[in-house]
Scaffold this motif. Structure first.
Motif, mmCIF file in Angstrom:
data_model
loop_
_atom_site.group_PDB
_atom_site.id
_atom_site.type_symbol
_atom_site.label_atom_id
_atom_site.label_comp_id
_atom_site.label_asym_id
_atom_site.label_seq_id
_atom_site.Cartn_x
_atom_site.Cartn_y
_atom_site.Cartn_z
ATOM 1 N N UNK A 149 55.539 53.640 -7.924
ATOM 2 C CA UNK A 149 54.879 53.978 -6.650
ATOM 3 C C UNK A 149 55.783 54.763 -5.698
ATOM 4 N N UNK A 150 57.074 54.852 -6.016
ATOM 5 C CA UNK A 150 57.934 55.701 -5.180
ATOM 6 C C UNK A 150 58.458 56.892 -5.983
ATOM 7 N N UNK A 151 57.773 57.227 -7.096
ATOM 8 C CA UNK A 151 58.123 58.425 -7.852
ATOM 9 C C UNK A 151 59.046 58.176 -9.030
ATOM 10 N N UNK A 152 59.217 56.909 -9.433
ATOM 11 C CA UNK A 152 59.962 56.545 -10.641
ATOM 12 C C UNK A 152 61.400 57.060 -10.691
ATOM 13 N N UNK A 153 62.167 56.917 -9.595
ATOM 14 C CA UNK A 153 63.533 57.461 -9.607
ATOM 15 C C UNK A 153 64.428 56.880 -10.705
ATOM 16 N N UNK A 154 64.325 55.578 -10.965
ATOM 17 C CA UNK A 154 65.259 55.002 -11.937
ATOM 18 C C UNK A 154 64.632 54.805 -13.314
#
Ligand SMILES: [Zn+2]
Length: 380
Positions: A149-154
């Motif tokens: 939901x926050x753009x899959x950074x990790x």
């Protein structure tokens, strides 16, 4: 003709499906609350412990990601990847005003549609394959991300690694529309900042000595906005603008943030070239452009169409019509599709209200959606 048998299995197991879904929805898991998201991961790991090998990708800031490789009967060496996420957009405490409930032919609660139901369907798809002893050609791996939901950074690097080993990717995001269309195309997105630098001066005493960054930027914005091409699904929106210091000062600085959405990679490249070619009109000003693509599009390639045709066939065997849709928003499916791996999205629940207070799924469509995933894993 095993599709009707799988559907029957899901109907018989519907109370267990609802029970697991209730358990997951009643553990709230906003992306930024690591401990909360980890609790969902714990519950899932415990649920699949007897039927899968679970690898936990520990994260310092976000919840841990899970790689679940199900023990199912396989003949071959390839892999089918199921993709989901266990975080939601709902803050802790949401359950107090949006409690879990079963009413009006639906299941309600934060994250039930986006996408804890899809996660549960994936798990029961594997159970059906095991219990019905359906021989599969490939192994079935389910990756569950904690930060979608926050753009899959990790999680993006894990998604890419697993996708590159896979013949196909099945994404458990919610379906489109109350008829349950699969998502066979998703737009990509980019954000650009266009910043004009001028020369400040007093608007009354020394007007001619100034060069207005605002006037420069206003001209640029007119041209940038005109790149929108609705017929081809391309939108360019200068959605935020700031500049200047006071009405009696010729503005030294002004900038705009522009949101761009595109159905194809080619459009993304063309837009990048256009932004790259921006030059100032006023010799007293300079213009600087930064930013670029956030997510590449999921395009409706031949591989995607073949996957959809197979899903259509399995659904027809169950007596359920199946449609497809192109949507604007992105998901982890964009990442796998951009690698050229055939990706079918929207395989999760049928319902409505993702990120909204009326978030809910249709109870009568639980069995056929879970069965469709099992049928796909079996035949791919
Ligand atoms: Zn989602």
């Amino acid at each position: 003709m095993e599709a009707p048998a799988i559907l029957e299995y899901m109907r018989e197991n519907q109370p267990a499906i609802v029970s697991l879904l209730r358990r997951l929805v009643t553990i709230e898991s906003p992306t930024h609350e690591k401990a909360a998201v980890d609790e969902v991961a714990d519950a899932i790991a415990e649920t699949v412990s007897g039927i899968a090998q679970v690898t936990r990708h520990s994260q310092p800031d976000h919840g841990d990601h899970l790689r679940i490789e199900f023990d199912i009967p396989t003949r071959g060496d390839g892999q089918v990847l199921g993709l989901g996420h266990i975080d939601t957009v709902w803050e802790l405490g949401t359950l107090e005003r949006m409690p879990w409930r079963e009413a009006d032919g639906r299941l309600w609660g934060p994250g039930v549609f986006d996408m804890k139901a899809g996660v549960v369907f994936m798990i029961f798809a594997a159970r059906a394959i095991r219990d019905l002893r359906l021989q599969c050609r490939r192994r079935f791996v389910l990756q569950l991300n904690s930060d979608e939901e926050i753009g899959s950074p990790s999680s993006t690097r894990h998604t890419k690694t697993e996708a590159l080993k896979s013949a196909a990717v099945l994404v458990a995001e919610p379906s489109a529309g109350l008829e349950g269309n699969l998502k066979t195309a998703r737009k990509g997105g980019a954000t650009y900042r266009v910043e004009a630098q001028g020369v400040a001066s007093h608007a009354g005493l020394d007007f001619a000595a100034g060069s207005s960054a605002i006037v420069e930027l206003a001209g640029q914005i007119q041209r940038i906005a005109a790149w929108t091409d609705l017929d081809n699904g391309l939108t360019v929106n200068p959605g935020l603008v700031r500049g200047g210091t006071a009405s009696n000062v010729v503005a030294e600085r002004a900038w705009t943030d522009v949101d761009v959405r595109f159905p194809t990679k080619r459009q993304a490249d063309e837009i990048a070239d256009l932004f790259g070619a921006i030059r100032a009109d006023d010799p007293g000003c300079s213009v600087r452009v930064s930013g670029g693509a956030r997510k590449l599009p999921m395009e409706r390639t031949d591989g995607v169409i073949r996957l959809f045709r197979l899903a259509e066939k399995i659904s027809a065997e169950m007596g359920v019509p199946l449609g497809e849709a192109a949507v604007g928003g992105g998901s982890d499916g964009n990442t796998t599709a951009a690698l050229g791996i055939p990706t079918l999205d929207g395989l999760g629940a049928v319902g409505e209200g993702a990120h909204a207070v009326h978030e809910s799924i249709l109870t009568e469509r639980i069995a056929d959606r879970a069965a469709l995933i099992a049928g796909l894993v079996h035949r791919l």
